[in-house]
Enzyme design. Structure first.
Site, PDB file in Angstrom:
ATOM      1  N   ASP A 111       0.880  -1.098   0.027  1.00 46.79           N
ATOM      2  CA  ASP A 111      -0.077  -0.138  -0.146  1.00 46.79           C
ATOM      3  C   ASP A 111       0.999   1.066  -0.105  1.00 46.79           C
ATOM      4  OD1 ASP A 111      -1.846   2.000   0.635  1.00 46.79           O
ATOM      5  OD2 ASP A 111      -3.085   0.891   1.747  1.00 46.79           O
TER       6      ASP A 111
ATOM      7  N   TYR B 294      -1.063  -8.551  -8.705  1.00 50.60           N
ATOM      8  CA  TYR B 294      -1.254  -6.897  -9.228  1.00 50.60           C
ATOM      9  C   TYR B 294      -0.118  -6.529 -10.144  1.00 50.60           C
ATOM     10  CZ  TYR B 294      -4.190  -5.655  -5.217  1.00 50.60           C
ATOM     11  OH  TYR B 294      -5.333  -5.794  -4.167  1.00 50.60           O
TER      12      TYR B 294
END
Length: 216
Positions: free
Chosen positions: A118, A194
């Site tokens: 993140d 991702y």
């Protein structure tokens, strides 16, 4: 990114303690006992759905791997893959990476992977970034003297911040990639979920490999 809660995930984790540890403090300094062989221990902090760590374990049978993930649903999805693969050199921890020094003893870990963490883009949230100095201090405690920290992201801002953070901490860079998928490293690169998504959109993938300076 937080996944939608899957009600089956927690029961599946509870039914498979041979693969998932929910009280990792109990194994601090004794992780090798959970594997078929005593081998260098590599950990991924924030494994997501587990694609990267499973493939790394499959390709590197001479090393042991632990995927650490705070989200129960993500851990459950990774566990489903491991139940099918049954890799003897792979374990999971469902827990918070903020407590990593309580999970691993000094020097117990040979290498650490941080993949697509993140970015916490707001300046006031910098302390939550996994390459912030307080996290680096924790990694330094648990990693062996010659251990390698590898970090990958698609976020240029986070990558630039991480380069500065590691440099200011006194780490030594083995290598830095500004476009990983168009480098020689691409042939052996193991992607995360991702990573594949972002690279298909044409976004460059950034990577660094660094070590802590020897304490001697």
């Amino acid at each position: 990114m937080r996944l939608k809660n899957k009600p089956w995930a927690l029961p599946l984790i509870q039914e498979n303690p041979q693969y998932v540890v929910t009280e990792p403090q109990k194994f601090r300094g004794q992780w090798q006992e959970r594997f078929a062989a005593r081998q260098p221990l590599m950990i991924e902090v924030g494994m997501g759905k587990g694609r990267f760590i499973l493939e790394m374990a499959r390709q590197n049978p001479d090393k042991n791997f632990i995927g650490l993930e705070v989200q129960t649903t993500a851990t459950g999805i990774a566990l489903k893959k491991q139940l099918a693969a049954n890799l003897p050199n792979l374990q999971f921890i469902c827990g918070d990476g903020n407590e990593i020094t309580e999970m691993f003893a000094p020097g117990e870990v040979a290498g650490i992977y941080l993949n697509f963490s993140d970015p916490w883009p707001k300046k006031r949230h910098a302390k939550r970034r996994l390459t912030y100095r307080t996290f680096l201090a924790q990694y330094q405690q648990i990693i062996a003297s010659d251990g390698l920290l590898e970090f990958k992201t698609d976020n240029q801002g986070l990558f630039e911040y991480s380069l500065a953070s590691l440099n200011n901490y006194g780490m030594v860079f083995d290598q830095v990639w500004l476009d990983l998928h168009h480098s020689k490293e691409a042939a052996d690169n193991v992607m995360t979920e991702y990573e594949e998504k972002f690279s298909q959109k044409g976004q460059p993938i950034y990577k660094l490999a660094a070590r802590f300076e020897s304490k001697n």
